[in-house]
Enzyme design. Sequence first.
Site, PDB file in Angstrom:
ATOM      1  N   TYR A 179     -27.474 113.350  11.246  1.00 53.79           N
ATOM      2  CA  TYR A 179     -28.145 112.570  10.371  1.00 53.79           C
ATOM      3  C   TYR A 179     -27.407 112.096   9.282  1.00 53.79           C
ATOM      4  CZ  TYR A 179     -31.323 112.413   6.086  1.00 53.79           C
ATOM      5  OH  TYR A 179     -32.054 112.182   5.216  1.00 53.79           O
TER       6      TYR A 179
ATOM      7  N   ASP B 209     -28.097 122.822  13.259  1.00 57.61           N
ATOM      8  CA  ASP B 209     -28.021 121.933  12.040  1.00 57.61           C
ATOM      9  C   ASP B 209     -28.531 122.883  10.820  1.00 57.61           C
ATOM     10  OD1 ASP B 209     -27.546 118.800  11.683  1.00 57.61           O
ATOM     11  OD2 ASP B 209     -28.109 119.803   9.909  1.00 57.61           O
TER      12      ASP B 209
ATOM     13  N   ARG C 299     -34.555 118.456  10.203  1.00 57.85           N
ATOM     14  CA  ARG C 299     -33.964 117.523  11.497  1.00 57.85           C
ATOM     15  C   ARG C 299     -34.375 118.366  12.653  1.00 57.85           C
ATOM     16  NH1 ARG C 299     -33.205 115.271   7.555  1.00 57.85           N
ATOM     17  NH2 ARG C 299     -35.022 114.516   8.304  1.00 57.85           N
TER      18      ARG C 299
ATOM     19  N   PHE D 186     -17.689 107.319  22.012  1.00 56.30           N
ATOM     20  CA  PHE D 186     -17.706 105.950  21.973  1.00 56.30           C
ATOM     21  C   PHE D 186     -19.114 105.327  22.282  1.00 56.30           C
ATOM     22  CE2 PHE D 186     -13.385 107.504  23.386  1.00 56.30           C
ATOM     23  CZ  PHE D 186     -12.826 106.787  22.424  1.00 56.30           C
TER      24      PHE D 186
ATOM     25  N   ALA E 151      -8.548 103.370  16.326  1.00 52.23           N
ATOM     26  CA  ALA E 151      -8.164 101.953  17.057  1.00 52.23           C
ATOM     27  C   ALA E 151      -9.205 101.426  17.744  1.00 52.23           C
ATOM     28  CB  ALA E 151      -7.210 102.629  17.983  1.00 52.23           C
TER      29      ALA E 151
ATOM     30  N   GLY F 155     -22.361  95.129  11.066  1.00 51.07           N
ATOM     31  CA  GLY F 155     -23.036  96.122  10.269  1.00 51.07           C
ATOM     32  C   GLY F 155     -22.960  97.741  11.090  1.00 51.07           C
TER      33      GLY F 155
ATOM     34  N   CYS G   7     -20.306 102.761  11.385  1.00 45.92           N
ATOM     35  CA  CYS G   7     -18.893 102.944  11.776  1.00 45.92           C
ATOM     36  C   CYS G   7     -17.832 102.246  11.394  1.00 45.92           C
ATOM     37  CB  CYS G   7     -19.100 103.624  13.202  1.00 45.92           C
ATOM     38  SG  CYS G   7     -19.841 105.201  13.305  1.00 45.92           S
TER      39      CYS G   7
ATOM     40  N   GLN H 250     -17.252  99.663   9.723  1.00 44.03           N
ATOM     41  CA  GLN H 250     -16.670  99.654   8.113  1.00 44.03           C
ATOM     42  C   GLN H 250     -16.042 100.956   7.879  1.00 44.03           C
ATOM     43  OE1 GLN H 250     -18.850  97.618   4.998  1.00 44.03           O
ATOM     44  NE2 GLN H 250     -18.266  99.027   3.698  1.00 44.03           N
TER      45      GLN H 250
ATOM     46  N   PHE I 247     -29.302  96.912  11.589  1.00 43.04           N
ATOM     47  CA  PHE I 247     -27.899  96.159  11.769  1.00 43.04           C
ATOM     48  C   PHE I 247     -27.828  95.725  12.994  1.00 43.04           C
ATOM     49  CE2 PHE I 247     -25.000  98.836  14.503  1.00 43.04           C
ATOM     50  CZ  PHE I 247     -25.851 100.140  14.590  1.00 43.04           C
TER      51      PHE I 247
HETATM   52  P1  NAD Z   1     -24.764 112.406  10.532  1.00 41.26           P
HETATM   53  O1  NAD Z   1     -24.887 112.332   9.140  1.00 41.26           O
HETATM   54  O2  NAD Z   1     -26.143 111.592  11.159  1.00 41.26           O
HETATM   55  O3  NAD Z   1     -25.272 113.966  11.052  1.00 41.26           O
HETATM   56  C1  NAD Z   1     -24.611 114.864  10.638  1.00 41.26           C
HETATM   57  C2  NAD Z   1     -25.180 116.351  10.696  1.00 41.26           C
HETATM   58  O4  NAD Z   1     -24.371 117.119  10.540  1.00 41.26           O
HETATM   59  C3  NAD Z   1     -26.281 116.299   9.721  1.00 41.26           C
HETATM   60  O5  NAD Z   1     -27.834 116.472  10.195  1.00 41.26           O
HETATM   61  C4  NAD Z   1     -25.999 117.450   8.712  1.00 41.26           C
HETATM   62  O6  NAD Z   1     -27.012 118.273   8.132  1.00 41.26           O
HETATM   63  C5  NAD Z   1     -25.012 118.369   9.718  1.00 41.26           C
HETATM   64  N1  NAD Z   1     -24.203 119.105   9.027  1.00 41.26           N
HETATM   65  C6  NAD Z   1     -23.248 119.079   8.216  1.00 41.26           C
HETATM   66  N2  NAD Z   1     -22.509 119.990   7.770  1.00 41.26           N
HETATM   67  C7  NAD Z   1     -22.841 120.905   8.502  1.00 41.26           C
HETATM   68  C8  NAD Z   1     -22.611 122.393   8.790  1.00 41.26           C
HETATM   69  N3  NAD Z   1     -21.594 123.111   8.245  1.00 41.26           N
HETATM   70  N4  NAD Z   1     -23.485 123.089   9.689  1.00 41.26           N
HETATM   71  C9  NAD Z   1     -24.539 122.650  10.584  1.00 41.26           C
HETATM   72  N5  NAD Z   1     -24.908 121.124  10.216  1.00 41.26           N
HETATM   73  C10 NAD Z   1     -24.031 120.358   9.315  1.00 41.26           C
HETATM   74  O7  NAD Z   1     -23.754 111.992  11.205  1.00 41.26           O
HETATM   75  P2  NAD Z   1     -23.634 111.353  12.510  1.00 41.26           P
HETATM   76  O8  NAD Z   1     -23.983 109.821  12.361  1.00 41.26           O
HETATM   77  O9  NAD Z   1     -24.209 111.899  13.714  1.00 41.26           O
HETATM   78  O10 NAD Z   1     -22.084 111.152  12.782  1.00 41.26           O
HETATM   79  C11 NAD Z   1     -21.202 112.372  13.183  1.00 41.26           C
HETATM   80  C12 NAD Z   1     -19.889 111.863  13.242  1.00 41.26           C
HETATM   81  O11 NAD Z   1     -19.934 111.128  14.481  1.00 41.26           O
HETATM   82  C13 NAD Z   1     -19.161 111.057  12.438  1.00 41.26           C
HETATM   83  O12 NAD Z   1     -17.824 111.321  12.184  1.00 41.26           O
HETATM   84  C14 NAD Z   1     -19.350 109.603  13.069  1.00 41.26           C
HETATM   85  O13 NAD Z   1     -18.269 108.737  12.425  1.00 41.26           O
HETATM   86  C15 NAD Z   1     -19.215 109.695  14.537  1.00 41.26           C
HETATM   87  N6  NAD Z   1     -19.818 108.960  15.334  1.00 41.26           N
HETATM   88  C16 NAD Z   1     -20.825 108.246  15.420  1.00 41.26           C
HETATM   89  C17 NAD Z   1     -21.630 107.658  16.329  1.00 41.26           C
HETATM   90  C18 NAD Z   1     -22.864 107.001  16.368  1.00 41.26           C
HETATM   91  O14 NAD Z   1     -23.832 107.593  15.980  1.00 41.26           O
HETATM   92  N7  NAD Z   1     -23.065 105.670  16.701  1.00 41.26           N
HETATM   93  C19 NAD Z   1     -20.792 107.224  17.229  1.00 41.26           C
HETATM   94  C20 NAD Z   1     -19.239 107.603  17.458  1.00 41.26           C
HETATM   95  C21 NAD Z   1     -18.986 108.409  16.362  1.00 41.26           C
HETATM   96  C1  UGA Z   2     -20.012 100.746  17.574  1.00 35.69           C
HETATM   97  C2  UGA Z   2     -19.058 100.871  18.939  1.00 35.69           C
HETATM   98  O1  UGA Z   2     -19.392  99.889  19.670  1.00 35.69           O
HETATM   99  C3  UGA Z   2     -18.886 102.329  19.445  1.00 35.69           C
HETATM  100  O2  UGA Z   2     -18.173 102.250  20.603  1.00 35.69           O
HETATM  101  C4  UGA Z   2     -18.623 103.232  18.596  1.00 35.69           C
HETATM  102  O3  UGA Z   2     -18.845 104.565  19.324  1.00 35.69           O
HETATM  103  C5  UGA Z   2     -19.664 103.297  17.328  1.00 35.69           C
HETATM  104  O4  UGA Z   2     -19.753 101.935  16.690  1.00 35.69           O
HETATM  105  C6  UGA Z   2     -19.410 104.175  16.442  1.00 35.69           C
HETATM  106  O5  UGA Z   2     -18.301 104.778  16.407  1.00 35.69           O
HETATM  107  O6  UGA Z   2     -20.169 104.501  15.584  1.00 35.69           O
HETATM  108  P1  UGA Z   2     -22.488 100.438  17.223  1.00 35.69           P
HETATM  109  O7  UGA Z   2     -21.799 100.443  15.663  1.00 35.69           O
HETATM  110  O8  UGA Z   2     -23.465 101.709  17.391  1.00 35.69           O
HETATM  111  O9  UGA Z   2     -21.130 101.067  17.855  1.00 35.69           O
HETATM  112  O10 UGA Z   2     -23.011  99.099  17.761  1.00 35.69           O
HETATM  113  P2  UGA Z   2     -22.112  97.715  17.979  1.00 35.69           P
HETATM  114  O11 UGA Z   2     -22.747  97.246  19.283  1.00 35.69           O
HETATM  115  O12 UGA Z   2     -20.590  97.940  18.280  1.00 35.69           O
HETATM  116  O13 UGA Z   2     -22.365  96.736  16.968  1.00 35.69           O
HETATM  117  C7  UGA Z   2     -21.922  96.922  15.508  1.00 35.69           C
HETATM  118  C8  UGA Z   2     -21.958  95.671  14.835  1.00 35.69           C
HETATM  119  O14 UGA Z   2     -21.381  94.461  15.354  1.00 35.69           O
HETATM  120  C9  UGA Z   2     -23.548  95.277  14.708  1.00 35.69           C
HETATM  121  O15 UGA Z   2     -23.931  94.744  13.685  1.00 35.69           O
HETATM  122  C10 UGA Z   2     -23.784  93.979  15.895  1.00 35.69           C
HETATM  123  O16 UGA Z   2     -24.482  93.183  15.703  1.00 35.69           O
HETATM  124  C11 UGA Z   2     -22.142  93.505  15.501  1.00 35.69           C
HETATM  125  N1  UGA Z   2     -21.714  92.569  16.830  1.00 35.69           N
HETATM  126  C12 UGA Z   2     -21.240  93.060  17.828  1.00 35.69           C
HETATM  127  C13 UGA Z   2     -21.372  91.195  16.485  1.00 35.69           C
HETATM  128  O17 UGA Z   2     -21.701  90.757  15.332  1.00 35.69           O
HETATM  129  N2  UGA Z   2     -21.047  90.583  17.507  1.00 35.69           N
HETATM  130  C14 UGA Z   2     -20.477  91.080  18.964  1.00 35.69           C
HETATM  131  O18 UGA Z   2     -20.102  90.295  19.649  1.00 35.69           O
HETATM  132  C15 UGA Z   2     -20.819  92.627  18.842  1.00 35.69           C
END
Ligand code: NAD
Ligand code: UGA
Length: 483
Positions: free
Chosen positions: A14, A54, A59, A180, A240, A291, A294, A296, A356
């Site tokens: 969340y 959670d 949620r 990933f 990275a 956008g 992650c 930014q 995004f």
């Molecule tokens: P989020 O904010 O959507 O969700 C986190 C959840 O954890 C919330 O629902 C919150 O209530 C819960 N929480 C927080 N502290 C808690 C606790 N002590 N006990 C139980 N629940 C608790 O976060 P997210 O977007 O799922 O991201 C989590 C991590 O994964 C971040 O570090 C993010 O960078 C990483 N990540 C996300 C994606 C993605 O979604 N595309 C991809 C790769 C990595």
């Molecule tokens: C990205 C990474 O691709 C994942 O591997 C990673 O796990 C994740 O971040 C994370 O750490 O949260 P995500 O942000 O979900 O995934 O989506 P992407 O497909 O990477 O797109 C990100 C942004 O870049 C979007 O706004 C997309 O429109 C833009 N983008 C992507 C471009 O402008 N050009 C491209 O060629 C690709």
Amino acid sequence: MAPVKNICCIGAGYVGKVNNKKKKKLHTKLKKKGGPTCAVIAYKCHDIKVTICDINAQRIEAWMSDKLPIYEPGLDEVVFSRRGKNLFFSTDVDKHIQEADLIFVSVNTPTKKNGLGAGMAADLAYVEAATRRIAQVSTSSKIVVEKSTVPCRTAESMRAILEANCSANVNFDILSNPEFLAEGTAISDLFNPDRVLIGSLQTESGKAAQQMLADVYAHWIPRENIITTNLWSSELSKLAANALLAQRISSINALSAVCEATGADVDEVAYACGRDTRIGSKFLKASVGFGGSCFQKDILNLVYLSTQLNLPEVAEYWKQVYTMNEYQKNRFVRNIISTLFNTITNKKIAVLGFAFKKDTGDTRESAAITLIKSFMEENARVAIYDPKVEAEQIYMDLTEPGVVDNRKQVEKSIEICGSAYEAAKDADALVVVTEWDEFRTLDYNQIYKDMHKPAFVFDGRLMLDAPKLRDIGFKVHVIGKNP
Ligand code: NAD
Ligand code: UGA
């Protein structure tokens, strides 16, 4: 060591930035981590019980309902087929920590808003709170897996907290296992990942724990795609990977400006460069700017980490990826204003897309927010259409501190539409921000008739058939192309 039989995931995905009052209305901001990743583990490993916990009851309720809290192709099938069998959702975090052999810490790590490192560093308060909870309530030894994206060496702090607070005869092994997946393709990314990465301390018990988690993934992922490294390499690889992906987008976006100034075509340049197998074709699509929650956040996190490590040149290098992204969004806005005869006051701008990227309802750090903020500052009227983003989400994003912060003003300046046609009616310009497939097949003859003339199109995704639109009569501007 016995194989893993019971997994607890802390964090059901969340976004922290929505306040409690708003949480009731909104489910679209739920993210993908804890939920989809662990749901797929349950789907692929029927011999393992998986409980996603959670502290946020709403949620959890949503995950247990018929309408799952996030839109992600394929997620319903995965959750509905295993829920109540070996996949469970719960608010009883302590109980499931106690029962688990392996715990994923998948809580939010947003950019810090205040204090040291504000605006750059990751806020690790949620990771620390979850870690302390594990230490306090555990009555048996566990493997603790850092799933959240964190700065390098966070596992060291987690270990210190666990060791200082655990009961006698309880031991913890810490692993790093970054995620990933990308939104919109989360389930296929999880079914078929390019790789799974597991980092551990290079001790005997660290390596044994690493092997146990590898065995979980080996239920469906070929062993050669499961990479094992030391803890710090794994943590840094996540930052990275995101930095390198974002860097490619900023690089092609920087070149898009050169294309516009010279008559080169950025799609042709990307294709020609991408055909070199050393460069590759992915993530070279120019756009209005990346956008998502992650890229930014993680780049700024890497910049902060480099600064802390006294590596200012390294920090400056990565900061430029972020700076270029801001430049691209601003450049696009400036081009729109200057093309519309240097004023958009009282003009109607139709914005197509608010998410995004396509195939997600997620709006975090969407370029649309920056663009619309600028349009409102110029006193334009903005009509927005997105097929998946709810109206209330758009109002929330535009009234965040730092955007407009005044609901009345936002309500006065924007209109949320049920279709692209409604948004385009009487508009002076059509601005494509998200690459939803349906925008390719709209009836542009009809749209042209309904718009003010000259009717401008600004394609921020290089997705429309510009020659065809020009034949209809539109004045078309495409990023990275000089007509
Ligand atoms: P989020 O904010 O959507 O969700 C986190 C959840 O954890 C919330 O629902 C919150 O209530 C819960 N929480 C927080 N502290 C808690 C606790 N002590 N006990 C139980 N629940 C608790 O976060 P997210 O977007 O799922 O991201 C989590 C991590 O994964 C971040 O570090 C993010 O960078 C990483 N990540 C996300 C994606 C993605 O979604 N595309 C991809 C790769 C990595
Ligand atoms: C990205 C990474 O691709 C994942 O591997 C990673 O796990 C994740 O971040 C994370 O750490 O949260 P995500 O942000 O979900 O995934 O989506 P992407 O497909 O990477 O797109 C990100 C942004 O870049 C979007 O706004 C997309 O429109 C833009 N983008 C992507 C471009 O402008 N050009 C491209 O060629 C690709």
